[in-house]
Design an enzyme around this catalytic site. Structure first.
Site, PDB file in Angstrom:
ATOM      1  N   GLY A 239      -3.944   8.366  15.101  1.00  0.00           N
ATOM      2  CA  GLY A 239      -4.949   7.695  15.253  1.00  0.00           C
ATOM      3  C   GLY A 239      -6.230   8.394  15.549  1.00  0.00           C
ATOM      4  N   GLU A 277       1.573  12.143  16.104  1.00  0.00           N
ATOM      5  CA  GLU A 277       1.899  11.953  14.665  1.00  0.00           C
ATOM      6  C   GLU A 277       0.572  11.638  13.932  1.00  0.00           C
ATOM      7  OE1 GLU A 277       5.708   8.536  15.093  1.00  0.00           O
ATOM      8  OE2 GLU A 277       3.574   7.968  14.978  1.00  0.00           O
ATOM      9  N   PRO A 278      -0.322  12.955  13.881  1.00  0.00           N
ATOM     10  CA  PRO A 278      -1.487  12.716  13.473  1.00  0.00           C
ATOM     11  C   PRO A 278      -1.380  12.779  11.700  1.00  0.00           C
ATOM     12  CG  PRO A 278      -1.150  14.760  14.202  1.00  0.00           C
ATOM     13  CD  PRO A 278       0.163  13.952  14.443  1.00  0.00           C
ATOM     14  N   GLY A 279      -2.147  11.793  11.332  1.00  0.00           N
ATOM     15  CA  GLY A 279      -2.259  11.932   9.832  1.00  0.00           C
ATOM     16  C   GLY A 279      -3.804  12.439   9.419  1.00  0.00           C
ATOM     17  N   ARG A 280      -4.592  11.584   9.504  1.00  0.00           N
ATOM     18  CA  ARG A 280      -6.198  11.676   9.331  1.00  0.00           C
ATOM     19  C   ARG A 280      -6.617  12.927   9.854  1.00  0.00           C
ATOM     20  NH1 ARG A 280      -9.078   6.884   7.818  1.00  0.00           N
ATOM     21  NH2 ARG A 280      -7.799   5.740   9.112  1.00  0.00           N
ATOM     22  N   TYR A 320     -11.602  -1.327   2.736  1.00  0.00           N
ATOM     23  CA  TYR A 320     -12.120  -1.519   4.128  1.00  0.00           C
ATOM     24  C   TYR A 320     -13.627  -1.373   4.358  1.00  0.00           C
ATOM     25  CZ  TYR A 320      -7.357   0.638   4.718  1.00  0.00           C
ATOM     26  OH  TYR A 320      -6.007   0.893   4.582  1.00  0.00           O
ATOM     27  N   CYS A 347     -12.606  -3.243 -13.743  1.00  0.00           N
ATOM     28  CA  CYS A 347     -13.058  -4.551 -13.905  1.00  0.00           C
ATOM     29  C   CYS A 347     -12.963  -5.294 -12.712  1.00  0.00           C
ATOM     30  CB  CYS A 347     -12.499  -4.997 -15.034  1.00  0.00           C
ATOM     31  SG  CYS A 347     -12.594  -3.982 -16.661  1.00  0.00           S
ATOM     32  N   GLU A 348     -13.823  -4.833 -11.686  1.00  0.00           N
ATOM     33  CA  GLU A 348     -13.950  -5.602 -10.392  1.00  0.00           C
ATOM     34  C   GLU A 348     -15.215  -5.247  -9.845  1.00  0.00           C
ATOM     35  OE1 GLU A 348     -11.091  -7.113  -7.961  1.00  0.00           O
ATOM     36  OE2 GLU A 348      -9.253  -6.574  -9.354  1.00  0.00           O
TER      37      GLU A 348
HETATM   38  N1  LLP Z   1       1.869   6.838  13.021  1.00  0.00           N
HETATM   39  C1  LLP Z   1       1.970   5.415  12.737  1.00  0.00           C
HETATM   40  C2  LLP Z   1       3.224   4.674  13.394  1.00  0.00           C
HETATM   41  C3  LLP Z   1       1.340   4.885  11.954  1.00  0.00           C
HETATM   42  O1  LLP Z   1       1.366   3.737  11.567  1.00  0.00           O
HETATM   43  C4  LLP Z   1      -0.031   5.635  11.402  1.00  0.00           C
HETATM   44  C5  LLP Z   1      -0.863   5.191  10.552  1.00  0.00           C
HETATM   45  C6  LLP Z   1      -0.080   7.228  11.880  1.00  0.00           C
HETATM   46  C7  LLP Z   1       0.842   7.520  12.640  1.00  0.00           C
HETATM   47  C8  LLP Z   1      -1.034   8.021  11.372  1.00  0.00           C
HETATM   48  O2  LLP Z   1      -2.241   7.870  11.764  1.00  0.00           O
HETATM   49  P1  LLP Z   1      -3.508   8.392  11.480  1.00  0.00           P
HETATM   50  O3  LLP Z   1      -3.537   9.743  12.742  1.00  0.00           O
HETATM   51  O4  LLP Z   1      -3.726   9.023  10.233  1.00  0.00           O
HETATM   52  O5  LLP Z   1      -4.544   7.897  12.087  1.00  0.00           O
HETATM   53  N2  LLP Z   1      -4.984   3.334   5.008  1.00  0.00           N
HETATM   54  C9  LLP Z   1      -5.875   3.550   6.561  1.00  0.00           C
HETATM   55  C10 LLP Z   1      -4.867   3.922   7.621  1.00  0.00           C
HETATM   56  C11 LLP Z   1      -3.702   3.178   7.672  1.00  0.00           C
HETATM   57  C12 LLP Z   1      -3.077   4.007   8.868  1.00  0.00           C
HETATM   58  C13 LLP Z   1      -1.578   3.515   9.015  1.00  0.00           C
HETATM   59  N3  LLP Z   1      -0.862   3.995  10.040  1.00  0.00           N
HETATM   60  C14 LLP Z   1      -7.252   4.015   5.921  1.00  0.00           C
HETATM   61  O6  LLP Z   1      -7.218   4.287   4.951  1.00  0.00           O
HETATM   62  O7  LLP Z   1      -7.952   3.933   7.062  1.00  0.00           O
END
Ligand code: LLP
Length: 424
Positions: A239, A277-280, A320, A347-348
């Site tokens: 997050g 659990e970092p993604g972004r 978003y 086409c949107e």
């Molecule tokens: N852990 C869980 C349980 C999650 O659901 C998520 C993301 C993460 C970790 C990773 O979160 P992050 O660190 O990346 O914020 N598609 C959306 C974002 C959806 C996030 C879903 N869950 C966007 O493009 O902003």
């Protein structure tokens, strides 16, 4: 911080000029700086070093195998949400004991494959799911670690589509239900109630909501421990927010400084292990989308820059209203700005990459870099309008490699057939 920068008038990724890559790869394409991925991973790892957490990169943000393998080789674990992500995690050579599996809708076959793969734990989101995991573990004659995903009822002040820890969201279990499950864990003989999981949302720029949620999770852990439940892990989710435009997110260091004191009373080696659990945070600013200007179109009301990438390639602006900075790959000398929408060929009317944006003038054939697309970019792309998915290119220093080929028209119909019985 990222490694996309101008050298003179030209945009580079690390030491490689973008125009050179475009010449070989064609447009549009996703471009990743491998060094930036690693920089971000190590920043987090170093900031949390005193706690020695398990950092599970969230595969949903960017599931490219080269990226996953690069992070795995540096010790990252993976956070997965589906059988497909488990398949990718295994292909990337992840240590199964560093894989955590979330999702409100895990299917039984996915659960079985994950248990057989010996993953570390499931983050469980409902009572029904707990029953299924217990039954599958029983069938496989094994004991499986699980964490209960606690809904801490914290609203993190981010886009409502990516808020996950509020009471009205579908995610996790309220504290009362979760407590009952821990207290009655004897009813699940094939499960080990090893952890508590929270994830309150995405693109959160402040520490405060994390601190609130972690406090609640720790209070919860104390309460279940007092009734004899050993909890070994607290997974604090992902997050962490990044800079897309003018955000001022916390650094990894600041985040750690806000979070780690909360664990003062715990021995983080033996007593309670932290999972992240970092993604972004790791991937967002590590990738961009490169697209080419097809046309400039002016109507009485507006100016449009029509480019060859559309909402099927990057859906975040349409979905978003997300902001992605757009930079010219070659800067022109005269930089008088005008206001225009950058739109794709789909086409949107929702097919835009930027709205009412101040931009320099472009010419047909100019290359544009859509910034901060390394998270939730390619992974959310689709074949809408029968558009083949674009390649993913990885830069390492002066070299670049196609890590995923551009799809062909043949790929579009690979799983289809014309059903004769329907025609007759
Ligand atoms: N852990 C869980 C349980 C999650 O659901 C998520 C993301 C993460 C970790 C990773 O979160 P992050 O660190 O990346 O914020 N598609 C959306 C974002 C959806 C996030 C879903 N869950 C966007 O493009 O902003």
């Amino acid at each position: 911080m990222h490694r996309f920068h101008y050298k003179g008038r030209e945009l580079y990724c690390e030491e490689t000029p973008l125009s050179k890559i475009a010449q070989e790869a064609g447009t549009p394409f996703y471009l990743y700086s491998i060094r930036t991925f690693l920089d971000h991973f190590f920043k987090l790892k170093e900031a949390f070093a005193p706690a020695r957490p398990l950092i599970c990169f969230s595969v949903k943000a960017n599931s490219n195998l080269t990226i996953l393998k690069t992070l795995v080789k540096k010790g990252a674990g993976l956070d997965i949400v589906s059988g497909g992500e488990l398949f990718r995690a295994k292909k990337a050579g992840a240590d199964p004991q560093k894989i955590v599996f979330a999702s409100v809708g895990k299917r039984e076959d996915e659960i079985e494959t994950a248990i057989r793969s010996k993953i570390l734990m499931f983050n469980v989101e409902s009572v029904d799911e707990l029953d299924v995991i217990n039954a599958v573990a029983c069938k496989l004659k094994t004991t499986q670690k699980i964490a209960i995903r606690l809904n801490p009822d914290v609203t993190p002040g981010t886009h409502h589509y990516i808020t996950t820890g509020a009471r009205e969201n579908k995610f996790g279990l309220d504290a009362e239900t979760a407590y009952k499950l821990f207290a009655e864990s004897y009813r699940y003989p094939f499960l080990r109630f090893s952890g508590v999981h929270i994830h309150i949302g995405s693109q959160i720029t402040q520490a405060r909501p994390f601190v609130l949620a972690i406090r609640r999770a720790l209070a919860f852990i104390d309460s279940v421990r007092s009734v004899g439940s050993p909890v070994e892990y607290l997974n604090i989710g992902g997050g962490l927010g990044i800079i897309y435009s003018k955000e001022k997110p916390q650094t990894a260091q600041r985040f750690a400084e806000a979070v780690l004191p909360l664990f003062k009373a715990y021995d983080l080696e033996r007593d309670l292990k932290i999972i992240l659990e970092p993604g972004r945070f790791i991937s967002g600013n590590s990738g961009i989308l490169v697209t080419k200007v097809l046309y400039e179109k002016r109507t009485k009301q507006k100016s449009f820059v029509v480019v060859d990438a559309g909402m099927n390639d990057l859906i975040r602006p349409a979905f978003y209203g997300a902001y992605h900075e757009i930079l010219p790959v070659i800067r022109r000398r005269s930089a008088s700005l005008r206001v225009a929408d950058v739109v794709g060929p789909v086409c949107e009317s929702g097919d835009f990459l930027a709205k009412d944006r101040k931009l320099p003038p472009f010419e047909k054939g100019d290359l544009l870099a859509v910034m901060s697309c390394g998270a939730y970019g390619f992974v959310m792309s689709s074949n809408y309008n029968s558009r083949p998915r674009v390649p993913e290119v990885v830069v390492k220093g002066r070299r670049f490699f196609v890590a995923r080929k551009r799809e062909t028209f043949g790929d579009l119909i690979r799983n289809e057939k014309i059903v004769k019985e329907v025609l007759s």
